[in-house]
Write an enzyme that holds these catalytic residues in place. Structure first.
Site, PDB file in Angstrom:
ATOM      1  CE  LYS A  81      10.453   8.710  13.887  1.00 56.80           C
ATOM      2  NZ  LYS A  81      11.572   9.379  13.192  1.00 56.80           N
TER       3      LYS A  81
ATOM      4  CG  LEU B  31      -1.749  -1.230   1.497  1.00 54.50           C
ATOM      5  CD1 LEU B  31      -2.607  -1.036   2.747  1.00 54.50           C
ATOM      6  CD2 LEU B  31      -2.612  -1.555   0.283  1.00 54.50           C
TER       7      LEU B  31
ATOM      8  CB  VAL C  57      11.063   3.846  16.211  1.00 56.95           C
ATOM      9  CG1 VAL C  57      12.026   4.654  17.077  1.00 56.95           C
ATOM     10  CG2 VAL C  57       9.635   4.024  16.704  1.00 56.95           C
TER      11      VAL C  57
ATOM     12  CD  GLU D 194       8.201  15.320   4.061  1.00 59.28           C
ATOM     13  OE1 GLU D 194       7.728  15.724   2.974  1.00 59.28           O
ATOM     14  OE2 GLU D 194       8.647  14.172   4.215  1.00 59.28           O
TER      15      GLU D 194
ATOM     16  N   GLY E  70      16.320  17.675   0.862  1.00 60.85           N
ATOM     17  CA  GLY E  70      15.268  16.673   0.969  1.00 60.85           C
ATOM     18  C   GLY E  70      15.075  16.108   2.358  1.00 60.85           C
TER      19      GLY E  70
ATOM     20  CE  LYS F 126       7.094   9.409  11.423  1.00 60.03           C
ATOM     21  NZ  LYS F 126       7.788   9.352  10.117  1.00 60.03           N
TER      22      LYS F 126
ATOM     23  N   GLY G 245      14.636   8.168   5.125  1.00 62.06           N
ATOM     24  CA  GLY G 245      14.956   7.929   3.724  1.00 62.06           C
ATOM     25  C   GLY G 245      14.360   6.631   3.231  1.00 62.06           C
TER      26      GLY G 245
ATOM     27  CB  VAL H  92       8.866   4.243   2.320  1.00 60.38           C
ATOM     28  CG1 VAL H  92       8.987   2.867   2.977  1.00 60.38           C
ATOM     29  CG2 VAL H  92       9.530   5.303   3.198  1.00 60.38           C
TER      30      VAL H  92
ATOM     31  N   GLY I  69       5.397   5.547  -2.760  1.00 62.76           N
ATOM     32  CA  GLY I  69       6.151   6.790  -2.736  1.00 62.76           C
ATOM     33  C   GLY I  69       7.615   6.506  -2.495  1.00 62.76           C
TER      34      GLY I  69
END
Length: 427
Positions: free
Chosen positions: A204, A9, A131, A189, A186, A104, A303, A14, A12
């Site tokens: 976290k 799902l 985390v 955000e 990067g 998280k 990342g 990740v 992007g």
């Protein structure tokens, strides 16, 4: 060997790295799991976007239908957010799939309910990537230290804020300049609020405290301060006393074991402490346990690739459980410990005051501290034309006592300004 099916799902930063690394290491994953693993589908919001290395025939915009498929063994959730992700994960549980998540915010807010649902349907919920990215932290806390008693967790768990504070310290940049560079690279955000105001680190901290102390810690029970008020002057003041400023997540068990605290805030860290040397966007967490002593976990905390590493590690564990017909460790919160408020937390503090150069001013300042039960450990003053600047460090004292003393100081005629109050950790 039957092939295990995975639904992804989100594709992007990740998700796309999860897809690429899963294809790249397919043979190794098969050997480690004991069966082949392949995608049943990849759910996205926009199907027409370019996704290099991701097979187009797997793309779907119907996430609800994908998680309901009877042939799906594991769902990897990488969409973020809470409501939509929670609904999809719950549906996956109801249809017999285990879940691996990197979310998280969702785990901090809904972890108890999701664990209960997973247990009810006899499936797994793993979230190592939630985390500290690639840093293996949750599994050691939950499993490797299961026979020990964790007393404290202290660490840097947000790479964006560590990068900003590092730039302010090493280059002399102000907050705005450092944030702009973080965005260019990067690390930050477009809306950096979750990072710089401490919301990300607080989520976290809630997860860490819950696992470390086997108790429920709600997100709203985590004290939170961000780094937006940290100035270049604060950085220089820290340097003057041999410290650097870091945004820390601190989770502690009380001495009698009846309560815990969880907090996120900027703190001065002595240069002698290993956390002071953590630079750039890296994460590092100290775990203190009765038998094991001090353990440090360090590595890239954000990342696509680092997070994908943790996701795939969970995928291997969940798939092994699936083949063996078992589930792994579930909710660790078997205790109901009190979560103490920040006012009761005991820490050292460092303060800078601007005081008028009048006879008796310093004595009055000392009297105010004494009246509120705050003991001064170190003291220095720098003379100015119209008065002096006082720098002082306190012995450990409660947050409530220190706050009351600061309020009283600000009401004094001789005190022009309390310019800085920062907690000190790692001494």
């Amino acid at each position: 060997m039957r092939t295990l099916k995975v639904a992804l799902l989100g594709c992007g930063v990740v998700g796309s790295d999860v897809a690429r690394y899963m294809a790249r290491h397919a043979a190794d994953l098969t050997a480690r799991i004991g069966a082949p693993v392949e995608f049943a589908g990849i759910a996205v919001r926009q199907a027409d976007l370019p996704r290099p290395g991701v097979p187009e025939h797997l793309i779907t915009t119907d996430a609800d239908e994908l998680v309901k498929r009877a042939d799906v063994d594991v769902v990897i959730e990488a969409i973020g957010g809470t409501d939509r992700a929670r609904d999809l994960i719950t549906t996956a549980f109801e249809h017999g799939a285990s879940v691996v998540s990197a979310n998280k915010a969702l785990i901090a807010a809904e972890g108890a309910a999701l664990h209960a649902t997973a247990a009810a349907y006899g499936v797994d919920l793993y979230y190592e990537a939630a985390v500290a990215g690639a840093v293996p932290l949750l599994r050691p806390l939950r499993e490797s230290l299961a026979g020990d008693r964790v007393t404290r967790v202290l660490g840097i768990v947000n790479g964006t804020t560590n990068f900003i504070l590092d730039r302010m310290d090493s280059l002399g940049a102000d907050y705005a300049q450092a944030l702009k560079e973080a965005a260019t690279l990067g690390y930050a955000e477009a809306d950096p609020t979750a990072d710089v105001e401490g919301f990300d680190a607080a989520a976290k901290a809630a997860i860490l405290a819950g696992i470390a102390f086997n108790t429920r810690v709600r997100l709203d029970e985590v004290y939170r301060e961000g780094i937006t008020a940290v100035t270049a002057a604060d950085i220089e003041n820290a340097k003057a006393v041999g410290c650097v400023i870091k945004l820390l997540a601190v989770c502690e068990r009380s001495a009698d074991g009846s309560s815990v605290t969880a907090r996120v805030h900027p703190a001065m860290v002595p240069l002698s402490h290993p956390l002071a040397a953590v630079r750039g966007a890296f994460n590092a967490v100290f775990v203190e346990a009765e038998a094991a002593g001090q353990l440090m976990f360090y590595g890239p905390g954000a990342g696509g690739a680092p997070t994908a590493s943790a996701v795939l590690g969970d995928l291997v564990a969940v798939c092994r459980n699936r083949l063996a017909g078992i589930t792994g460790p579930g909710d660790a919160a078997y205790q109901q410990l009190t979560v103490s408020p920040m006012a009761e937390v005991t820490t050292r503090h460092h303060l800078i005051l601007e005081v008028a150069g009048q006879p008796g001013a310093l004595a009055e300042v000392a009297t105010v501290f004494g009246r509120h039960g705050v003991s001064i450990e170190t003291f220095s003053q720098r003379q100015r034309d119209d008065g002096c600047a006082l720098a002082m460090s306190t012995y450990p004292t409660t947050d409530a006592a220190l706050s009351a003393a600061v309020v009283a100081l600000r009401d004094m005629d001789h005190v022009r300004r309390v310019t800085s109050v920062i907690r000190v950790e790692g001494t």
